[in-house]
Design an enzyme around this catalytic site. Sequence first.
Site, short mmCIF file in Angstrom:
data_model
loop_
_atom_site.label_atom_id
_atom_site.label_comp_id
_atom_site.label_asym_id
_atom_site.label_seq_id
_atom_site.Cartn_x
_atom_site.Cartn_y
_atom_site.Cartn_z
N HIS A 1 -28.03 41.86 82.92
CA HIS A 1 -28.25 43.52 82.19
C HIS A 1 -27.92 43.16 80.93
O HIS A 1 -28.09 44.27 80.12
CB HIS A 1 -27.66 44.30 82.93
CG HIS A 1 -28.26 44.83 84.27
ND1 HIS A 1 -28.28 44.15 85.51
CD2 HIS A 1 -29.31 45.89 84.37
CE1 HIS A 1 -29.01 44.53 86.28
NE2 HIS A 1 -29.86 45.64 85.66
N GLY A 2 -27.05 42.50 80.37
CA GLY A 2 -26.48 42.49 78.85
C GLY A 2 -25.56 41.53 78.58
O GLY A 2 -24.65 41.03 79.61
#
Lengths: 406, 467
Positions: free
Chosen positions: B321-322
Amino acid sequence: MEFWKKYGVSAGFLGCLFLGCAASFLMPDREFSQTENRYLQQKPEFSWEGLLDGSYGKAYEAYLGDQFPLRDRFVELKTGAERLLGKEDVNGVYFGKDGYLLEKFDREDLETEQMEKNLEQLAAFLETESCRLGEGRVRALLVPSASWILQEKLPFLAAPYDQGEITDRLAGLLGGDSLLVDGETALSEHREEEIYYRTDHHWTMLGAYEGYRAWALSMGFVSWEREDFERETVSRDFYGTVQAKVNWKTEPDRMERWTPGRRMEYRVFYDGSGESAEGMYTDSALDTRDKYRFYLDGNHGLTEIRTEGAADGDGKETGSGRRLCVIKDSYANSFVPFAVNHYETTFVLDLRYFNGNLGEFLEQEKITDILVLYRIPGFAAEESIWKLGRAVSYEYGTPVAKEENL
Amino acid sequence: MVFSSLLFLFRFLPAVILAYYAVPRRFRNGVLFIGSLLFYGWGEPVYITLLLFSTAVDFAHGKWIGHFLEKGRRDLARCLVISSAVINLSLLGFFKYAGFVTETVNRLTGAGLPVLSLALPVGISFYTFQTMSYTIDVYRGKARVQNNIVTFGAYVSMFPQLIAGPIVRYSTIAEELDSRRESREEFEAGVKIFLTGLAKKVLLANPMGELWMQVQGAAADRTAVMAWLGILAFGMQIYFDFSGYSDMAVGLGRMFGFHFPENFRYPYLSRSVTEFWRRWHISLGAWFREYVYIPLGGNRKGRGRQAVNIMIVWLLTGIWHGAGWNFLLWGCYFGVFLLAEKLVLGKRLEKIPAPLGVCYTLLVVFCGWVLFAHEELGAGMEYFRQMAGLGGVPLINDRTVYLIFTSIPLLMAGAVGATPAVSRAAECLNSYEPVRRIVPVFAAGILILCTAFLVNAGYNPFLYFRF
């Protein structure tokens, strides 16, 4: 009908897309938006380099947005939809009672690093100049914006930031409020009257008058009465900046001109021009969207006004040698017509456009009195206040002759 | 380019639809491929090369894998699968994680390595996962080799799901890539799904985002209640944003005859965290299950190993997600809850009343959003403290009351929109003749309203008091 029921959504969808697309191709591009008061993005010129580095793509997107058909109507529609959904503020504007549109400010909007720096610079400037020019000569008037004064006009439950906190901080830095004009109290006492525009962020001529009275009181001279002026409505269809932010039709505002009852002679010089303008009001501005330019011809870096027969409210002639410098933002434009009646010469100086050395200017022009006049939210965000520092660090030569008999 | 823009709606989409349906069937993948490249490259064309590189590499890998499998050389085919995975993961690793890794190394060792600050190529997390699914599926015999590079290019770059999913595995749409039947009925259905998604994004997600921004901005006036309101808004924003985007993708796919998998199934009504993750970003969960969890042994190698596998999958999900510690922690956080539910909580959650289960899930998920929303861990912890009313923040103040009061309709719309109530009501109404007649008008109204919001976003009154 069968077709409509089965494929109506796609028909409507494609219809809208192609119509919108065609309309945006066919409608002539506008160069300037009256409501937004800015030049719109024009069609970017195609080039392969531009396409490959992405600049063409970005410019084209901006162009499409700026030139979108019925753009202003769409903004209105969005505002209307949000209001319908119970929003009381849209695009940073409160929808107040009685048709008032008020700018919304929260703590974090005003309490910025910039504001801290500005307050420190202003405090240093006021102290230095007050020391140099003597008591009763130097004042600052920081005017709260409408959302703080006209709280009764705010929508239900709105909780605006207390702009008095900023004046309090300044007083704290100065170790007292003797150099500050209490604009908040003066305006609050008259909040039932039309002291702010409904559609613009400025105070009205009447609001400016009350600010002027508070200033005169603080300086210790007698102000002119309301009856000493002839009030005349010059425009009934003024829509200001706050209205432009939401593009929401409300009742337009009324603009006034106040002319002294006694005969006064003014000569007005904008930006060092050798020729005197016709006066402090620019009638031609009333035919444009930017009507507020009516007052003092909008913002100039330096305006000089010479008054013949300057006198206090009690008729006492103020004589020669009293020279005022107003350091200001556009709030002063409707204030200056009151101040000039007390001074033989008034300089109106906008730091945003004034690039000289302030200290040198004050010395050369033999300024005796100083007023710093800003609207609080504007002051908090102002990026040119550091220019006051040039006066703080300036080494003044000959001390100014202090007039004893004020 | 993004779907929720005037450029997409009033230039790109009409042009692509026109071109797509004007050309003979055999050129349609070509139209999609070229259109997708334009879509991807608009505003930042450099990274098209990356997309093309990825396409070419996996196309070649797929062909060679097929070739070796035919020859009975599974070992060589296997090497190529590994090579494809390494290339894809290196791309992802380089562009997405290099900065994060060097920064971490610098912090730990003080090595002072130069930190790369590359703009993350849009959608790289999605299309690298898609192309990997292709080579692996070919190797596993689940998909046939694609011999047409244009068709394969259309799959990799497919603009509807290129930048925000759903992650469509090659095998899911392999058949439709080569032979699909577009129809008016499908188009009609697609438009409806697309408009639902557009409305979710523009009319719900963006205003929720504004509310969250206001709470974030009001750090000095923050109260405990405001902190809760803020994270509620953030959670709603991310749901409507992401699921709206997925809806738009699915809807656009249908307009061109593709059936992409559903990506969200009302996740905020889940009764357990396990269920939540079966209903939230379904295609990502499926990808990790298929290509990580099961190959690692899944639950077939004993409980201990299963626990390890679950944690691995969730650390990866988090970091996907990051590139940041907060995302890693966020993944880990969910791993722990999923494990706990698997081992002890699960049985008990089944017994408690449904609303309680939903409340539990929402509490866990929204607290998770605090980690997700704050890239600085310290800021996240501070936010938790404020939610708990610690650190000297008051419970409530006037500003909080005003924010809540003016957001009530939005919050209610969000709450209703997160349940199937709207689509059920629509179905119900649709059975009435007179209503069916006005459905198209209503749909056009939604489009016009969304347009108004998009136009407003570029409306910048130039305040002349500054000049």
